[in-house]
Design an enzyme around this catalytic site. Sequence first.
Site, mmCIF file in Angstrom:
data_model
loop_
_atom_site.group_PDB
_atom_site.id
_atom_site.type_symbol
_atom_site.label_atom_id
_atom_site.label_comp_id
_atom_site.label_asym_id
_atom_site.label_seq_id
_atom_site.Cartn_x
_atom_site.Cartn_y
_atom_site.Cartn_z
ATOM 1 N N HIS A 50 62.950 -71.035 48.349
ATOM 2 C CA HIS A 50 62.140 -70.178 47.672
ATOM 3 C C HIS A 50 62.621 -68.785 47.575
ATOM 4 O O HIS A 50 62.485 -68.301 46.399
ATOM 5 C CB HIS A 50 60.713 -70.312 48.088
ATOM 6 C CG HIS A 50 59.785 -69.478 47.250
ATOM 7 N ND1 HIS A 50 58.742 -70.264 46.659
ATOM 8 C CD2 HIS A 50 59.149 -68.372 47.336
ATOM 9 C CE1 HIS A 50 57.791 -69.449 45.855
ATOM 10 N NE2 HIS A 50 58.266 -68.203 46.468
ATOM 11 N N GLU A 51 62.940 -67.923 48.497
ATOM 12 C CA GLU A 51 63.181 -66.622 48.273
ATOM 13 C C GLU A 51 64.360 -66.355 47.897
ATOM 14 O O GLU A 51 64.610 -65.496 47.125
ATOM 15 C CB GLU A 51 62.910 -66.024 49.811
ATOM 16 C CG GLU A 51 61.512 -66.167 50.728
ATOM 17 C CD GLU A 51 60.602 -65.557 49.830
ATOM 18 O OE1 GLU A 51 60.802 -64.720 48.835
ATOM 19 O OE2 GLU A 51 59.255 -66.073 49.862
ATOM 20 N N HIS A 75 63.938 -66.363 43.937
ATOM 21 C CA HIS A 75 63.716 -64.937 43.834
ATOM 22 C C HIS A 75 64.989 -64.032 43.839
ATOM 23 O O HIS A 75 65.173 -63.055 42.926
ATOM 24 C CB HIS A 75 62.693 -63.909 44.726
ATOM 25 C CG HIS A 75 61.238 -64.855 44.698
ATOM 26 N ND1 HIS A 75 60.656 -64.873 43.168
ATOM 27 C CD2 HIS A 75 60.371 -65.175 45.412
ATOM 28 C CE1 HIS A 75 59.355 -65.194 43.555
ATOM 29 N NE2 HIS A 75 59.365 -65.599 44.640
ATOM 30 N N HIS A 131 67.100 -64.394 40.894
ATOM 31 C CA HIS A 131 66.528 -63.848 39.628
ATOM 32 C C HIS A 131 66.752 -62.260 39.689
ATOM 33 O O HIS A 131 67.177 -61.862 38.513
ATOM 34 C CB HIS A 131 65.052 -63.972 39.520
ATOM 35 C CG HIS A 131 64.439 -64.040 38.325
ATOM 36 N ND1 HIS A 131 63.111 -64.057 38.161
ATOM 37 C CD2 HIS A 131 64.960 -63.723 37.273
ATOM 38 C CE1 HIS A 131 62.754 -64.030 37.065
ATOM 39 N NE2 HIS A 131 64.049 -63.640 36.197
#
Length: 689
Positions: A474-475, A478, A481
Amino acid sequence: MPFDTAATNPLLDLAGLPKFDAIRPEHIAPAIDALLTRARSAVAHATTADLPATWDAVVEPLDDATEALSRAWGTVAHLNAVADTPALREQYNAVLPRVTAFWTELSQNERLFARYRGLSAAPDFGQWPRARRTVVEHELRDFRLGGAELPDAPKARLAAIRERQAQLSTRFAENVLDATNAFALYVDEADVATKLAGIPDDVLEQYREAAAAEGKTGAKLTLHFPSYGPALQYAQDRALREQLYCAYATRASEFGPAEWDNSAAMLELLSLRREQAALLGYANFAELSLVPKMAQSSAEVLGFLRDLARRCKPYAERDMAELREFAARELGLTELAAWDIAYASEKLREARYAYSEQEVKQYFTETAVLPGLFKLIETLFAVAIRQDSAPTWHPDVKFYRIESLDGTLLAQFYLDLYAREHKQGGAWQDDARARRAAHGQVQTPVSYLTCNFSRPSGGKPALFTHDEVLTLFHEFGHGLHHMLTRVDELSVSGISGVEWDAVELPSQFMENFAWEWEVLQLLTAHVETGAKLPRELFDKMVAAKNFQSGMQFVRQLEFGLTDLRLHSDFEPTDAAALQRLVAEVRQEVAVVIPPAFNRMTHSFSHIFAGGYAAGYYSYKWAEVLSADAYAAFEGGTTVLDPAAGRRFLDEVLAVGGSRPAMESFVAFRGRKPTMDALLRHNGMAGAPA
């Protein structure tokens, strides 16, 4: 003697990476004050009457000065989150009002607002690059939201509100951290075998190491999640589970030391947010918060959350009924208390699927997970990830670089994986530096990736639960991105400028890969034998993937509805009223009703100390987008599809905030999103069986 040059103050040395090995608390005030002076001079220059209204004359010099301030202050804020000390905290809190005041001044500067209106009115504005037009449009919106159009008196009040909000949010986070650090449960060596029966050996080793670090024998348990979570999940001693649960559920509340009680801070923050919204002409803070988001109104968000609740609560009720029946029949727990839920759920999982999370954990060694994750990223996005070196804030921290296949540096990142005292809980990504093209050079992005996992112990590599692997993915979503953007304008590069309710799209998208057989073969190596995860165990994991998914889903809806209602229809009169609202939401959507003493909101840092106020719904909103996006990788011979990865990179990751998130989604998927994939991925496509 003031530290006022780059030669004497490492916070002013912005030519490269932060000098974490040299930064001291006494550097903070002189550096930030110097950068504030520079930034105010840049604003004054940008608003000079005879300055031409062009990008090069107005925006680029402003970006030079404000980015320097943001980067230095970002370094300080990061240290405050991961390496908290009394001296650092004192300096951070002393300087915070000055930084907040500057950004408020900037957002309310009528002459600068007029300058940006002049940019947007330029005859050739329509021919500007898309990213630059978006920057100007966002600035105009933010000037209005900052109060630039208000008369002097309400403008001054808004500035005071913002300063106070910043102080309260910081204090909220400090109280949660201090209350968490203050608790410790020591178990004498003679009692370990009985009192900690059921706890996995590797966790017991960590408990013993924690006690030994203080010169004690036996075990030390804390409220940091790598310690607290396994105790609630595995400890057979119900009284122990209750003691830990009560301490965790009442952190930073009226049940502890008064100086850490967040009750007043929450009420004041909610009151200030209501006043802020009213000054700007909005019915409530939720409506104000939604202006830069994808969702159009709080009514739309409320409808979205309640529609999901309608679809999902029957599954949650089925999950809870099964858990109650099992706990009564097999565990003798006729009354299932809040501190029994995780324990009974793990026992039911083991009984139903013939495996435990602890068994799976033995395969997810850090020495396999990280290289496997890197290999996945390299395959999907045609990059290479290599070890790099840089000063760090703690010996645990690792540093890496991302390169294109021809060896060009694209980005770098810090990886801080383990929980420790003086580090805020949870997991997050933040930017140390954003991509920007200026003055003939391209500045590459740098990311902080922070988790709170168990550290290595007993001479073995760190072991991650599968949930922790999902958190890591998940991290990294980010981080990708932020780091794989190709946008050259600072305020829409990477995550910057992306609608808040779309920010979670790449992060939740990446989680899906951690459920794929071919990916798990890259990620696993048994801690003792080095063997890959067996297919039989993987099949059990997949069969259990949606175990209690209904319960987990409505838990997130409970948080989202609580947040939305606190910022829309709640009048913050007293703490009792706040708890009544929380109870109302639980009655509407929850199936696990905690004890009346539970004070979840007192440590709800996402909305009181983070950026999710009136925005927690974003996790579910973006999950619709991410599940639908991932469906484009399904159905083929492999999910490790470089062609699909390239399209996702080109249309979502690379464009950052330079265009609306819906436009990026449609460019990737060829249509607008539907809820079908989300419900299918969670095993809720039809009526519950």
